[in-house]
Design an enzyme around this catalytic site. Structure first.
Site, PDB file in Angstrom:
ATOM      1  N   LYS A  12      45.293  -5.491  37.893  1.00 19.52           N
ATOM      2  CA  LYS A  12      45.790  -5.450  36.516  1.00 19.52           C
ATOM      3  C   LYS A  12      47.331  -5.290  36.497  1.00 19.52           C
ATOM      4  O   LYS A  12      48.026  -6.166  36.960  1.00 19.52           O
ATOM      5  CB  LYS A  12      45.093  -4.312  35.761  1.00 19.52           C
ATOM      6  CG  LYS A  12      43.559  -4.283  35.937  1.00 19.52           C
ATOM      7  CD  LYS A  12      42.881  -5.419  35.241  1.00 19.52           C
ATOM      8  CE  LYS A  12      41.372  -5.316  35.155  1.00 19.52           C
ATOM      9  NZ  LYS A  12      40.620  -5.147  36.379  1.00 19.52           N
ATOM     10  N   TYR A  34      34.388   1.371  32.116  1.00 14.68           N
ATOM     11  CA  TYR A  34      34.351  -0.033  32.519  1.00 14.68           C
ATOM     12  C   TYR A  34      32.941  -0.419  33.007  1.00 14.68           C
ATOM     13  O   TYR A  34      32.315   0.329  33.765  1.00 14.68           O
ATOM     14  CB  TYR A  34      35.420  -0.291  33.596  1.00 14.68           C
ATOM     15  CG  TYR A  34      35.200  -1.601  34.291  1.00 14.68           C
ATOM     16  CD1 TYR A  34      35.048  -2.781  33.549  1.00 14.68           C
ATOM     17  CD2 TYR A  34      35.099  -1.685  35.667  1.00 14.68           C
ATOM     18  CE1 TYR A  34      34.799  -3.992  34.172  1.00 14.68           C
ATOM     19  CE2 TYR A  34      34.854  -2.884  36.301  1.00 14.68           C
ATOM     20  CZ  TYR A  34      34.699  -4.038  35.542  1.00 14.68           C
ATOM     21  OH  TYR A  34      34.432  -5.238  36.152  1.00 14.68           O
ATOM     22  N   ARG A  60      42.088  -4.341  60.393  1.00 17.21           N
ATOM     23  CA  ARG A  60      41.108  -3.560  59.612  1.00 17.21           C
ATOM     24  C   ARG A  60      41.500  -2.085  59.608  1.00 17.21           C
ATOM     25  O   ARG A  60      41.344  -1.373  58.621  1.00 17.21           O
ATOM     26  CB  ARG A  60      39.689  -3.760  60.181  1.00 17.21           C
ATOM     27  CG  ARG A  60      38.655  -2.856  59.502  1.00 17.21           C
ATOM     28  CD  ARG A  60      37.206  -3.322  59.643  1.00 17.21           C
ATOM     29  NE  ARG A  60      36.827  -3.745  60.961  1.00 17.21           N
ATOM     30  CZ  ARG A  60      36.681  -2.953  62.027  1.00 17.21           C
ATOM     31  NH1 ARG A  60      36.927  -1.657  61.917  1.00 17.21           N
ATOM     32  NH2 ARG A  60      36.317  -3.452  63.184  1.00 17.21           N
ATOM     33  N   ASP A  67      40.387   7.144  36.845  1.00 15.06           N
ATOM     34  CA  ASP A  67      40.654   5.708  36.882  1.00 15.06           C
ATOM     35  C   ASP A  67      41.819   5.463  35.921  1.00 15.06           C
ATOM     36  O   ASP A  67      41.679   5.577  34.706  1.00 15.06           O
ATOM     37  CB  ASP A  67      39.396   4.949  36.430  1.00 15.06           C
ATOM     38  CG  ASP A  67      39.599   3.444  36.393  1.00 15.06           C
ATOM     39  OD1 ASP A  67      40.753   2.985  36.288  1.00 15.06           O
ATOM     40  OD2 ASP A  67      38.581   2.716  36.431  1.00 15.06           O
TER      41      ASP A  67
HETATM   42  C1  LIG Z   1      39.103   0.436  33.997  1.00 18.66           C
HETATM   43  C2  LIG Z   1      38.765  -0.432  35.181  1.00 18.66           C
HETATM   44  N1  LIG Z   1      38.541   0.142  36.373  1.00 18.66           N
HETATM   45  C3  LIG Z   1      38.249  -0.586  37.450  1.00 18.66           C
HETATM   46  C4  LIG Z   1      38.135  -1.954  37.398  1.00 18.66           C
HETATM   47  C5  LIG Z   1      37.754  -2.704  38.622  1.00 18.66           C
HETATM   48  O1  LIG Z   1      38.835  -3.415  39.150  1.00 18.66           O
HETATM   49  P1  LIG Z   1      38.668  -4.757  39.997  1.00 18.66           P
HETATM   50  O2  LIG Z   1      38.287  -5.846  39.080  1.00 18.66           O
HETATM   51  O3  LIG Z   1      40.020  -4.926  40.622  1.00 18.66           O
HETATM   52  O4  LIG Z   1      37.602  -4.501  40.987  1.00 18.66           O
HETATM   53  C6  LIG Z   1      38.355  -2.598  36.167  1.00 18.66           C
HETATM   54  C7  LIG Z   1      38.252  -4.074  36.007  1.00 18.66           C
HETATM   55  O5  LIG Z   1      37.725  -4.828  36.738  1.00 18.66           O
HETATM   56  C8  LIG Z   1      38.654  -1.814  35.037  1.00 18.66           C
HETATM   57  O6  LIG Z   1      38.840  -2.353  33.846  1.00 18.66           O
HETATM   58  N1  LIG Z   2      32.059 -10.719  36.045  1.00 23.26           N
HETATM   59  C1  LIG Z   2      32.844  -9.528  36.274  1.00 23.26           C
HETATM   60  C2  LIG Z   2      33.558  -9.133  35.036  1.00 23.26           C
HETATM   61  C3  LIG Z   2      34.848  -8.455  35.349  1.00 23.26           C
HETATM   62  S1  LIG Z   2      35.542  -7.553  34.002  1.00 23.26           S
HETATM   63  C4  LIG Z   2      37.175  -7.248  34.559  1.00 23.26           C
HETATM   64  C5  LIG Z   2      37.937  -6.178  33.867  1.00 23.26           C
HETATM   65  N2  LIG Z   2      37.718  -4.882  34.389  1.00 23.26           N
HETATM   66  C6  LIG Z   2      37.806  -6.114  32.387  1.00 23.26           C
HETATM   67  O1  LIG Z   2      37.577  -5.018  31.832  1.00 23.26           O
HETATM   68  O2  LIG Z   2      37.994  -7.138  31.740  1.00 23.26           O
HETATM   69  C7  LIG Z   2      31.914  -8.428  36.719  1.00 23.26           C
HETATM   70  O3  LIG Z   2      30.695  -8.567  36.581  1.00 23.26           O
HETATM   71  O4  LIG Z   2      32.370  -7.414  37.254  1.00 23.26           O
END
Ligand SMILES: Cc1ncc(COP(=O)(O)O)c(C=O)c1O
Ligand SMILES: N[C@@H](CCSC[C@H](N)C(=O)O)C(=O)O
Length: 439
Positions: A227, A128, A76, A202
């Site tokens: 990603k 997001y 951890r 981000d």
């Molecule tokens: C622009 C952006 N930032 C952050 C995240 C969060 O990443 P994660 O799904 O790995 O938690 C996502 C997608 O989930 C995203 O599209």
């Molecule tokens: N059920 C998930 C959806 C994740 S979306 C993942 C990604 N960032 C995208 O833009 O497609 C949630 O509720 O977070």
């Protein structure tokens, strides 16, 4: 592998910056006297003095490390595989320090722990859905004031900045509308309004291969390693980086305290994915460019910073080295959009992006469904918008698949020269034609 059960590791040595190194693996750094290789080389180049000369960094699948006062005691708090990844990423992200955690959202969770009740966060009106959800939670339960403004307009941002602004959170391009924000200008405005404010970017849409926000004035950059960095949708991860040693320590604290550091196996998967980032991204964005041009030339409104029609085209290319592989387009009808998504065959219906496979989704139903419909409307997020996340397949196959989906969905009319998007009003369908197996 070396054991470090004594208080002074037998093969203790210093790296180029004078830091103590874990006995194995060593951090990734070039040894030819040059500061850095070009990025494509840095992504694959790692120097390791593992005792067996393992070409792949070993996975230290151990919760504990024997001994007292050594660099590692408990995973951890730290793990050699994770450390190797962090040092590798610090180079790639042009950062003093990188930290890796269990998801992109875990990054934002760690970063927002720097806030105190009463602090203000300025952020975009397109971001997001998961980030929006976490900020909403903090404003409802954590005493944080969140101001969503159009971050493409520096005047709108300046109007809400004050000495209370503790954080400015930016995406560029934004998810899913692909808006581009002026990172250097907004960073200097934020630091002028409050020298202690932190500009957080981000960078998930572009990855460090295409954009380095720390070089543009940001204090912290983070991204979802789920990603592009990993590239295969087989691992969840988040990476964050900073050039401030003090901020690095403040970010490490909640990671150790809460236990969201990336596991050894996932660290290894991410290290493996990073090696192919350059080739994947080059192919993905070349495919994306062809698809964006195809849709635009057939009459669709396309949002992609590789197109000259993008409203912030020049700004984008002043701060990034590529347009990435996500694009969005509108059809004018949610029904038609649903049909296109359903008719695509190679494009998988899936959230996320950055994978080697091409994906298709309707953000309002999927990735951004956690933003309530009224807020989506207020922020002008079109309900019919389709997001395409382009992979590494043959571009001809992708174009053929998209074309058959557009035709079967009744989104286009067939002309002697090919196809052309139909104009429709919301609520209408473009065609009375039902989906059939035949185009
Ligand atoms: C622009 C952006 N930032 C952050 C995240 C969060 O990443 P994660 O799904 O790995 O938690 C996502 C997608 O989930 C995203 O599209
Ligand atoms: N059920 C998930 C959806 C994740 S979306 C993942 C990604 N960032 C995208 O833009 O497609 C949630 O509720 O977070």
């Amino acid at each position: 592998m070396s054991s470090s059960s004594t208080s002074v590791p037998a093969n203790k040595r210093l790296d180029m910056d004078g830091h103590n190194l874990p006995p194995s693996p060593t951090p990734s750094s070039p040894s030819n006297g040059k500061n850095k290789y070009s990025l494509a080389t840095e992504l694959v180049y790692t120097e390791s003095n593992d005792q067996y000369n393992a070409s792949s960094v070993p996975i230290y699948q151990s919760a504990t490390f024997k001994g007292e006062g050594n660099e590692y005691d408990y995973t951890r708090s730290g793990n050699p595989t994770r450390t190797h990844l962090e040092r590798h990423l610090a180079k790639i992200m042009n950062a003093h320090r990188a930290l890796v955690v269990s998801s992109g959202m875990a990054c934002l969770d760690v970063i927002t722990r720097l806030l105190h009740p009463g602090d203000e966060v300025v952020t975009g009106d397109d971001l997001y859905g998961g980030s929006n959800r976490l900020l909403k939670y903090l404003s409802t339960h954590g005493g944080i004031v969140v101001r969503h403004v159009d971050t493409t307009n520096p005047d709108s941002v300046a109007a809400v900045l004050s000495e209370k602004t503790a954080m400015v959170l930016l995406e560029s391009p934004t998810n899913p509308l692909m808006k581009v924000v002026d990172i250097p200008t907004l960073s200097s405005l934020a630091h002028k309004a409050n020298p202690k404010s932190l500009v957080i970017v981000d960078n998930t849409m572009l990855s460090p291969y295409l954009q380095n926000p720390l070089d543009l004035g940001a204090d912290v950059v983070y991204e979802s390693g789920t990603k592009y960095l990993s590239g295969h949708h087989d691992v969840m991860a988040g990476v964050m980086a900073t050039n401030s040693p003090e901020l690095g320590d403040r970010l490490y604290f909640p990671i150790n305290a809460s236990g969201c550091g990336l596991s050894p196996f996932d660290s290894w998967l991410l290290l493996r994915g990073i090696k192919t980032l350059a080739v994947r991204m080059e192919k993905q964005q070349a495919n994306a460019m062809a698809i964006a041009r195809y849709l635009e030339s057939n009459g669709f409104k396309v949002r992609y910073p590789g197109l000259k029609s993008h409203p912030q085209y020049d700004l984008h290319w002043s701060q990034a080295r590529g347009a990435g592989a996500v694009l969005a387009f509108e059809t004018g009808s949610t029904t038609i959009s649903e049909r296109i998504v359903a008719a695509a065959k190679i494009f998988a219906i899936s959230v996320s992006f950055g994978c080697v496979n091409s994906l298709i989704s309707m953000p309002c139903r999927m990735s951004h469904a956690s933003i309530d419909p009224a807020t989506r409307k207020e922020r002008a997020l079109p309900e019919d918008i389709i997001r395409l996340c382009i992979g590494i397949e043959d571009v001809g196959d992708l174009l053929d698949d998209l074309q058959q989906a557009l035709v079967r969905a009744g989104a286009v009319k067939i002309t002697p020269d090919g196809i052309e998007a139909l104009e429709v009003a919301e609520g209408e369908t473009k065609s009375t034609r039902e989906l059939t197996d035949e185009p």
